[in-house]
Write a protein that holds these residues in place. Structure first.
Motif, mmCIF file in Angstrom:
data_model
loop_
_atom_site.group_PDB
_atom_site.id
_atom_site.type_symbol
_atom_site.label_atom_id
_atom_site.label_comp_id
_atom_site.label_asym_id
_atom_site.label_seq_id
_atom_site.Cartn_x
_atom_site.Cartn_y
_atom_site.Cartn_z
ATOM 1 N N LEU A 48 -0.551 -48.985 -64.957
ATOM 2 C CA LEU A 48 0.362 -48.042 -64.046
ATOM 3 C C LEU A 48 1.486 -49.563 -63.262
ATOM 4 C CD1 LEU A 48 -0.592 -44.351 -63.584
ATOM 5 C CD2 LEU A 48 0.550 -45.633 -65.019
ATOM 6 N N ARG A 49 2.418 -49.321 -63.435
ATOM 7 C CA ARG A 49 2.948 -49.875 -62.252
ATOM 8 C C ARG A 49 4.729 -48.550 -61.708
ATOM 9 N NH1 ARG A 49 0.093 -52.804 -63.440
ATOM 10 N NH2 ARG A 49 -0.519 -54.565 -63.728
ATOM 11 N N ILE A 50 5.103 -49.182 -60.889
ATOM 12 C CA ILE A 50 6.163 -48.586 -59.777
ATOM 13 C C ILE A 50 7.504 -48.340 -60.104
ATOM 14 C CG2 ILE A 50 7.201 -47.640 -57.808
ATOM 15 C CD1 ILE A 50 4.940 -48.062 -56.492
ATOM 16 N N LEU A 51 8.423 -47.825 -60.928
ATOM 17 C CA LEU A 51 9.683 -48.161 -61.744
ATOM 18 C C LEU A 51 10.486 -47.675 -59.850
ATOM 19 C CD1 LEU A 51 11.280 -48.305 -63.967
ATOM 20 C CD2 LEU A 51 11.635 -45.630 -63.562
ATOM 21 N N MET A 52 10.612 -46.948 -59.421
ATOM 22 C CA MET A 52 10.971 -46.644 -57.547
ATOM 23 C C MET A 52 10.433 -45.734 -57.454
ATOM 24 S SD MET A 52 14.232 -44.753 -58.598
ATOM 25 C CE MET A 52 14.798 -43.706 -57.129
ATOM 26 N N HIS A 53 10.773 -45.557 -55.863
ATOM 27 C CA HIS A 53 10.031 -44.611 -55.024
ATOM 28 C C HIS A 53 11.112 -43.699 -54.452
ATOM 29 C CE1 HIS A 53 9.967 -43.017 -50.971
ATOM 30 N NE2 HIS A 53 9.255 -43.151 -51.268
ATOM 31 N N MET A 54 10.934 -42.565 -55.183
ATOM 32 C CA MET A 54 12.101 -41.383 -55.571
ATOM 33 C C MET A 54 12.166 -40.625 -53.738
ATOM 34 S SD MET A 54 10.819 -38.861 -58.088
ATOM 35 C CE MET A 54 9.509 -38.301 -57.757
ATOM 36 N N ILE A 62 20.031 -32.205 -56.786
ATOM 37 C CA ILE A 62 18.070 -32.156 -55.691
ATOM 38 C C ILE A 62 18.865 -33.294 -54.421
ATOM 39 C CG2 ILE A 62 15.888 -33.235 -56.246
ATOM 40 C CD1 ILE A 62 16.803 -31.234 -58.079
ATOM 41 N N PRO A 63 18.920 -32.447 -53.413
ATOM 42 C CA PRO A 63 18.923 -33.422 -52.009
ATOM 43 C C PRO A 63 18.532 -33.974 -52.250
ATOM 44 C CG PRO A 63 19.355 -30.830 -51.627
ATOM 45 C CD PRO A 63 19.125 -31.340 -52.907
ATOM 46 N N GLN A 64 17.214 -34.217 -52.157
ATOM 47 C CA GLN A 64 16.380 -35.450 -51.865
ATOM 48 C C GLN A 64 16.111 -36.667 -52.543
ATOM 49 O OE1 GLN A 64 14.497 -32.692 -53.027
ATOM 50 N NE2 GLN A 64 14.011 -31.702 -51.576
ATOM 51 N N ALA A 65 17.965 -36.784 -53.808
ATOM 52 C CA ALA A 65 18.643 -37.586 -54.257
ATOM 53 C C ALA A 65 18.760 -38.542 -53.033
ATOM 54 C CB ALA A 65 19.211 -37.092 -55.132
ATOM 55 N N GLU A 66 19.429 -38.250 -52.045
ATOM 56 C CA GLU A 66 19.805 -38.988 -51.119
ATOM 57 C C GLU A 66 19.053 -39.801 -50.415
ATOM 58 O OE1 GLU A 66 19.930 -37.480 -47.112
ATOM 59 O OE2 GLU A 66 17.645 -37.028 -47.109
ATOM 60 N N HIS A 67 17.853 -40.351 -50.873
ATOM 61 C CA HIS A 67 16.748 -41.512 -50.695
ATOM 62 C C HIS A 67 17.207 -42.666 -51.807
ATOM 63 C CE1 HIS A 67 14.648 -39.661 -47.228
ATOM 64 N NE2 HIS A 67 14.774 -37.971 -48.229
ATOM 65 N N PHE A 68 17.710 -42.147 -53.272
ATOM 66 C CA PHE A 68 17.591 -43.014 -53.653
ATOM 67 C C PHE A 68 19.155 -44.153 -53.645
ATOM 68 C CE2 PHE A 68 16.634 -39.230 -57.859
ATOM 69 C CZ PHE A 68 15.498 -39.527 -57.178
ATOM 70 N N VAL A 69 18.249 -44.953 -52.911
ATOM 71 C CA VAL A 69 18.895 -46.396 -52.529
ATOM 72 C C VAL A 69 17.892 -47.441 -52.564
ATOM 73 C CG1 VAL A 69 20.590 -45.552 -51.173
ATOM 74 C CG2 VAL A 69 18.980 -45.713 -49.589
ATOM 75 N N PRO A 70 18.680 -48.774 -52.633
ATOM 76 C CA PRO A 70 17.904 -49.434 -52.754
ATOM 77 C C PRO A 70 16.452 -49.574 -51.763
ATOM 78 C CG PRO A 70 19.925 -49.740 -53.945
ATOM 79 C CD PRO A 70 19.787 -49.048 -52.945
ATOM 80 N N GLU A 71 16.678 -49.950 -50.621
ATOM 81 C CA GLU A 71 16.241 -50.415 -49.874
ATOM 82 C C GLU A 71 14.299 -48.984 -49.526
ATOM 83 O OE1 GLU A 71 20.067 -51.977 -48.585
ATOM 84 O OE2 GLU A 71 19.879 -50.002 -49.260
ATOM 85 N N GLU A 72 14.976 -48.207 -50.075
ATOM 86 C CA GLU A 72 14.077 -46.885 -49.724
ATOM 87 C C GLU A 72 13.312 -46.912 -51.633
ATOM 88 O OE1 GLU A 72 13.977 -43.226 -47.789
ATOM 89 O OE2 GLU A 72 15.991 -43.693 -47.801
ATOM 90 N N ALA A 73 14.416 -47.295 -52.699
ATOM 91 C CA ALA A 73 13.549 -47.197 -53.471
ATOM 92 C C ALA A 73 12.576 -48.291 -54.253
ATOM 93 C CB ALA A 73 14.960 -47.219 -54.773
#
Length: 319
Positions: free
Chosen positions: A106-112, A283-294
């Motif tokens: 497995l590999r990470i695509l992104m942190h949600m 989905i409010p949690q998508a506020e974290h979908f920015v490169p710094e957090e992802a």
């Protein structure tokens, strides 16, 4: 004869062009059960990817979430899976729940989005700092639940014995809400994405106090449990809270097989992040979908995703 040959070549070229132009990659997203965040998020992501014009047709599949999703992606029965960080780390290292599977590719695509640990009390208890919980009535979470597992990690790092140093209670989240509102418990430990409805429910009738975890305890937790990471619950997340609150968080990740095509992985993460605002409508949690957090990583990131993050000046671990 020559004309026939030229016509045949032209037709073959046209077929090849059309086939290339309309080549579609079919993607299955392994999400979670109905009622959780993963399930609707998977549906929205599938719709976004399908409509993005990147030659992808995506569908979302309901599953039992993290453990099943890691196995589905590793076996090729799903292309993207959603997983908590703690489960993903076990799958990648072939430990605990995945000892019989062995290390999965497995590999990470992104942190949600993060699931920070919340330590909540009310003003009437007089508790203002972490060490004040000694001798108090403390709910560590339901038996066998994720809340309690993570709470025990924190207490262990702090040198607190839950069976001796506190008056331990093992309440579910709804039970913890009622107990805190009624004054039948002094402190509750909860783990969920922000803003947590349980905290907001208590805050609606009580003045809440958010207890930060000391930096040295955070450092010990992260060192011993690599899937955890330091996190600050931002000020203003909850009513009356004007300062960031230091804690630790488990993450929620999109994972892919290590053999996924690099260009495909790049297109997937780019499309999801750049459609953040559209996803946030559902989905409010998508506020974290920015490169710094992802780009938060607890295991290696897929090279295609790493390419996207590098374009934003962020280096991530790639195996």
């Amino acid at each position: 004869m020559k004309k026939r040959t030229l016509l045949a070549v032209a037709l073959l070229s046209l077929v090849a062009f059309v086939g290339t132009a309309y080549a579609v990659t079919y993607i299955t997203i392994a999400s979670g059960g109905i009622g959780g965040t993963y399930y609707p998020l998977g549906g929205v992501m599938a719709e976004i990817l399908t409509k993005a014009g990147i030659d992808v047709k995506a569908t979302s599949r309901a599953t039992s979430a993290s453990r099943e999703n890691c196995r589905l992606v590793a076996s090729g029965r799903a292309h993207i899976g959603m997983s908590m960080g703690s489960t993903l780390y076990q799958a990648y290292t072939g430990t605990e729940a995945f000892e019989e599977d062995g290390a999965l590719p497995l590999r990470i695509l992104m942190h949600m989005y993060p699931a920070p640990h919340h330590i909540v009390t009310t003003k009437g208890t007089g508790i203002t700092k972490f060490e004040d919980i000694i001798g108090k009535r403390v709910s560590v979470g339901a038996p066998g639940g994720g809340d309690q597992v993570l709470t025990n990690m924190i207490l262990e790092a702090a040198g607190i014995d839950p069976d001796k140093d506190i008056k331990k209670q093992q309440l579910t989240q709804p039970e913890g809400v009622m107990a805190l509102k009624d004054g039948n418990v002094d402190v509750v430990f909860w783990n969920f994405a922000t803003p947590g409805s349980a905290v907001l429910e208590v805050a609606a009738v009580r003045d809440i106090v958010m207890i930060p975890i000391p930096q040295d305890v955070v450092d010990k937790v992260v060192e011993k449990f690599p899937f955890m990471f330091p996190y600050k619950i931002p000020k203003g997340t909850y009513p009356g809270k004007e300062e960031d609150v230091l804690t630790v968080a488990d993450g929620n990740f999109l994972v892919v097989n290590k053999d996924m095509d690099e260009e495909l992985a790049y297109k997937l993460v780019k499309t999801i992040i750049e459609n953040r605002e559209e996803i946030m409508k559902s989905i409010p949690q998508a506020e974290h979908f920015v490169p710094e957090e992802a780009s938060i990583a607890i295991i290696p990131v897929h090279p295609g995703a790493a390419k996207y993050f590098k374009e934003h000046g962020i280096e991530v671990p790639v195996e």
